[in-house]
Design an enzyme around this catalytic site. Structure first.
Site, PDB file in Angstrom:
ATOM      1  N   VAL A 325      27.324  12.503   0.312  1.00  0.00           N
ATOM      2  CA  VAL A 325      26.352  11.411   0.238  1.00  0.00           C
ATOM      3  C   VAL A 325      26.972  10.190  -0.441  1.00  0.00           C
ATOM      4  CG1 VAL A 325      24.023  10.726  -0.403  1.00  0.00           C
ATOM      5  CG2 VAL A 325      24.536  13.147   0.030  1.00  0.00           C
ATOM      6  N   SER A 326      26.974   9.065   0.257  1.00  0.00           N
ATOM      7  CA  SER A 326      27.569   7.828  -0.243  1.00  0.00           C
ATOM      8  C   SER A 326      26.483   6.796  -0.539  1.00  0.00           C
ATOM      9  CB  SER A 326      28.533   7.252   0.802  1.00  0.00           C
ATOM     10  OG  SER A 326      28.931   5.933   0.447  1.00  0.00           O
TER      11      SER A 326
END
Length: 751
Positions: A325-326
């Site tokens: 997850v960015s």
């Protein structure tokens, strides 16, 4: 600062909702604590990107530990949860904290009931983990970083322990919008269509929040939330210490609450009516820089805007299954063409270094940090204000150590597989869209060219067993088979469960991908329900606390492992790592549900403190140009053409300064904005404020140190007369005593 923090009408209208609820009897003892853990802010490599050129050169805002303790009674079951503004937890940190707690409290807090979890900021000092692979770019162990973290954890636990009092705990959940995207979407698609169809997104959007309410005063004392997004809003080129988006969210949340209780309102409400700016400007012009003056070791603490007396509201934003997850939610683009990167490899014509993710404030990384922090803060504020689900039931915990290098994993009644010694694949070297790695590698590589094989084999040629076990990962570094000068990777890992009624925390020592985390949560919940004799049901809420108690990199699903993107290439213990975690956690869950303890198999992780290598040299001593004192101006504030600064302007000043590694000024500050109020200078912003930046570097000669203080005038800053102040500590030689100093700039006006 965030504009919503000081909008008094909004705060007043919802004050009753977030601070006062219907009076309830406190079922638990609850306590919170917080302490400054900001490490060396000059010349120390930063933890997260493994970029040897990324060394600290100042402070954007300070790093903190935040702790909550819950107990059934003064001697009853309890646990402590610590949230660190750090890249991750460290086994050595955990060991040394436990030693200190045993000296203070005996067996009240042990490895069983203490969880230490990192937010995963990539903008904190490195050098505090004990395994070689995590300290290469930091030139080994850095005792100053390590000491700041251990002391801060200890002190925040002591605060929380001393603050224990009857209270209640409320649970709430909700979705955070646009604060994270999947940075390896092609790997996520390797999971089966049937499984993916169960979810509306390829990331988890749920934030889970606990609200702590003091029964005696019926007021809130803190809130802890869990939500998955990487601490990579600040880029691999950043050199300012920062809690990144989660640290920003915590600062916004705590300031929002403090303002509502008037502890920060003086800097906003004083002189907030119309002024004769011309008169103020004339007055400011008469106030010149003070020059450098001696002061005491703790003087800067008195200039802190937020005094830490152990009674403040604590708002923590904890990490979860963050692996893929960015926070760079605009997506990844090629820096040469501006086009989207290759979908499967996140590269640009085969070059991984050109593919970089963009945050919502692109190209301003500080703005991106602020926006992603705001999105978490605003959801937490909403959940906090509306929390009504009162937790009740027993406090419990389970913990065990496991050697993850050779677990027999029973996939079904007839199929048994094993985990492997730790290893990193070539996709690890490619890095991610949040921080590209080395040239010549791509995510998804399943082969290693001969040049890199030969370099690898100079360090350690992987065994045939390792190569076969890790398939389809091409082994670039067989860290689990490397022991010189000491162990390169962990083998023995802790797993832990903490129970608070029907709320359960899974402490995992790594970064689970989105789907890996979903599978683990689901398996644990099913086990609790099926073995709990009615104590657990569909309302049982399970959260993952990532990067907790130690660090062992990533955990991808078996299917994601096949593509060998960064997360899979960094899944240390082979393709069945997740299955091993699920197997071992379900054992813990069954033990918890049935009231049993896991079997003690006598495993303990090593304490490698005695063999750590430290190549970073201490500051040798500070020097000054002839006729100058530390704290004198090198460049005073440049007065604007219009005579006054306005919102968004950036008054700045540069001071002759000694190396900030001489003293970290814990719970103090290197930089202050002062406002003239009633003939007295009042601190209104410090280096823990989002709007004030402290930078430190050597001058052009390389002989003398300079501190640059820059203040972006917030929208809410009152009109008036201000100045900038610097604190520091100097040493004539490496072994001489510290001499503390301060100096202030000439005054200026804000209209």
């Amino acid at each position: 600062m965030h504009k919503h923090l000081y909008l008094l009408p909004i705060v007043v209208t919802i004050c009753a909702a977030f601070a006062l609820v219907d009076e309830v009897d406190g079922e638990y003892l609850i306590g919170v604590g917080s302490y400054d853990m900001t490490g060396p802010s000059a010349g120390v490599n930063m933890m997260g990107y493994a970029n040897i050129e990324q060394s600290t050169a100042g402070i954007h805002f300070r790093l903190r530990t935040r702790t909550f303790i819950v107990a059934e009674s003064s001697q009853g079951a309890r646990f402590a949860f610590v949230n660190l503004d750090a890249g991750m937890a460290s086994q050595l940190v955990t060991i040394k904290v436990l030693e200190r707690l045993k000296t203070r409290f005996g067996d009240l807090y042990t490895q069983e009931n203490l969880a230490i979890s990192g937010t995963h900021t990539h903008a904190g000092p490195a050098g505090y983990l004990q395994y070689v692979v995590y300290s290469v770019t930091s030139l080994g162990f850095i005792n100053q970083t390590f000491g700041a973290i251990v002391t801060a954890i200890e002190q925040s636990i002591v605060q929380a322990h001393n603050n224990l009092k009857p209270g209640s705990i409320f649970l709430n959940t909700g979705d955070v919008v646009n604060a994270g995207i999947n940075r390896s979407p092609s790997a996520y698609l390797f999971n089966t269509p049937e499984e993916r169809a169960r979810y509306t997104s390829n990331v988890d959007t749920t934030m889970t929040l606990l609200k702590f309410l003091d029964s005696a005063s019926n007021r809130s004392i803190g809130a802890f939330s869990w939500f998955a997004t990487h601490g990579t809003s600040m880029s691999r080129d950043n050199k300012l210490i920062s809690g990144d988006n989660k640290g920003a969210a915590a600062r916004f949340f705590e300031d929002w609450f403090s303002f509502s209780n008037n502890s920060l309102s003086t800097r906003i409400t004083k002189f907030s009516t119309t002024h004769d700016i011309s008169r103020l400007t004339k007055k400011a012009k008469k106030i010149k820089a003070t020059g450098g003056k001696p002061c005491g070791k703790t003087t800067s603490q008195g200039f802190k805007v937020r005094k830490n007396d152990g009674t403040g509201f604590v708002g923590a934003f904890c990490q979860s299954n963050v692996g893929d997850v960015s926070p760079n939610v605009l997506g990844a683009f090629c820096t040469d063409s501006g086009k989207p990167c290759d979908f499967n490899h996140s590269s640009c014509n085969g070059n991984d270094q050109l593919c970089v993710g963009r945050g919502p404030g692109y190209p301003d990384e500080i703005l991106s940090t602020k926006i992603i922090g705001e999105r978490q803060f605003e959801k937490a504020m909403e959940l906090f204000s509306s929390a009504t689900n009162l937790l009740s039931g027993k406090i419990d915990y389970r913990h065990t150590y496991i050697n993850f290098t050779n677990i027999e994993v029973h996939l079904n009644e007839s199929t048994v597989v094993k985990t492997c010694p730790a290893a990193l694949g070539s996709g690890f070297a490619a890095g991610t869209t949040d921080g590209p790695g080395m040239f010549g590698f791509q995510q998804g590589d399943t082969e290693i060219n001969e040049f890199w094989k030969q370099l690898r084999d100079l360090l350690k040629e992987p065994s045939k067993y390792q190569v076969d076990c890790q398939q389809p990962k091409p082994v670039l570094l067989s860290t689990g088979e490397m022991f010189e000068p000491y162990a390169w990777a962990p083998a023995i890992l802790p797993i832990q469960m903490l129970r608070l009624g029907n709320f359960v925390i899974l402490s995992v020592p790594g970064e689970f991908t989105t789907m890996a985390g979903r599978r683990l949560r689901e398996a644990v919940k099913e086990t609790l329900i099926s073995n709990g004799n009615g104590e657990f049901d569909d309302e049982t809420h399970v959260v993952i606390a990532g990067l907790t108690n130690t660090y062992s990199q990533y955990v991808a699903t078996f299917e994601e492992y096949k593509q060998q993107r960064y997360e899979a290439a960094s899944t240390l213990y082979g393709p069945h790592t997740l299955s091993a975690y699920i197997q071992e956690f379900t054992k813990l869950a069954k033990a918890m549900a049935t009231g049993k303890k896991p079997a003690d198999i006598g495993l303990l992780p090593p304490d490698l403190s005695s063999v750590q290598i430290s190549l970073l040299q201490d500051p040798l001593g500070d020097s000054l140009p002839p006729g100058k004192r530390f704290g004198d101006m090198e460049q005073d504030v440049a007065q604007p053409n219009g005579g006054s600064f306005k919102n968004g302007d950036k008054p700045r000043a540069t001071f002759w300064s000694a190396n900030p590694r001489n003293d970290l000024l814990i719970e103090g500050t290197f930089a202050v904005v002062e406002m003239l109020q009633g003939g007295r200078w009042i601190p209104v912003y410090d280096d823990d404020d989002f709007s004030l930046v402290f930078k430190w570097n050597a001058d052009n000669s390389g002989m003398y140190g300079l501190a640059n203080i820059e203040w972006e005038v917030p929208e809410v800053a009152a009109a008036g007369v201000y100045r900038l102040r610097h604190f520091g500590s100097s040493k004539k030689t490496k072994d001489s005593p510290n001499e503390y100093y301060t100096g202030a700039s000439s005054a200026f006006t804000v209209a």
